[in-house]
Design a protein around this motif. Sequence first.
Motif, PDB file in Angstrom:
ATOM      1  N   TYR A  34      11.384 -15.866 -10.023  1.00 51.55           N
ATOM      2  CA  TYR A  34      10.362 -15.815  -8.989  1.00 51.55           C
ATOM      3  C   TYR A  34      10.252 -17.127  -8.450  1.00 51.55           C
TER       4      TYR A  34
ATOM      5  N   ASN B 222       8.475 -19.937  -5.778  1.00 50.20           N
ATOM      6  CA  ASN B 222       7.018 -20.342  -5.038  1.00 50.20           C
ATOM      7  C   ASN B 222       7.180 -20.229  -3.680  1.00 50.20           C
TER       8      ASN B 222
ATOM      9  N   GLU C  87       5.602 -23.722  -2.234  1.00 48.88           N
ATOM     10  CA  GLU C  87       6.210 -25.116  -2.820  1.00 48.88           C
ATOM     11  C   GLU C  87       6.492 -25.989  -1.587  1.00 48.88           C
TER      12      GLU C  87
END
Length: 75
Positions: A63, A65, A68
């Motif tokens: 995963y 983000n 970010e």
Amino acid sequence: MYTVRKKYRPYISPFDPCKPMVIKTYETPPQLYLGFQPYNLPQFQPHEALRLGTLWPALYAPYTNPYEDCDRGDD
């Protein structure tokens, strides 16, 4: 080539009180694109498979983000 991360543009109302997100993203699991599990797939070593959560590299999808790196707009 498939991508695990998909993007879409949601409807933005002219009456929305918040600053809208113009592009939203979501992830799909890699097993959706495998169909069936073929014979002799490469495998991780046992200690690495336990750390990553799967025995097969074809089914591994970390995963990431998507928000970010983006500027949140907080001043």
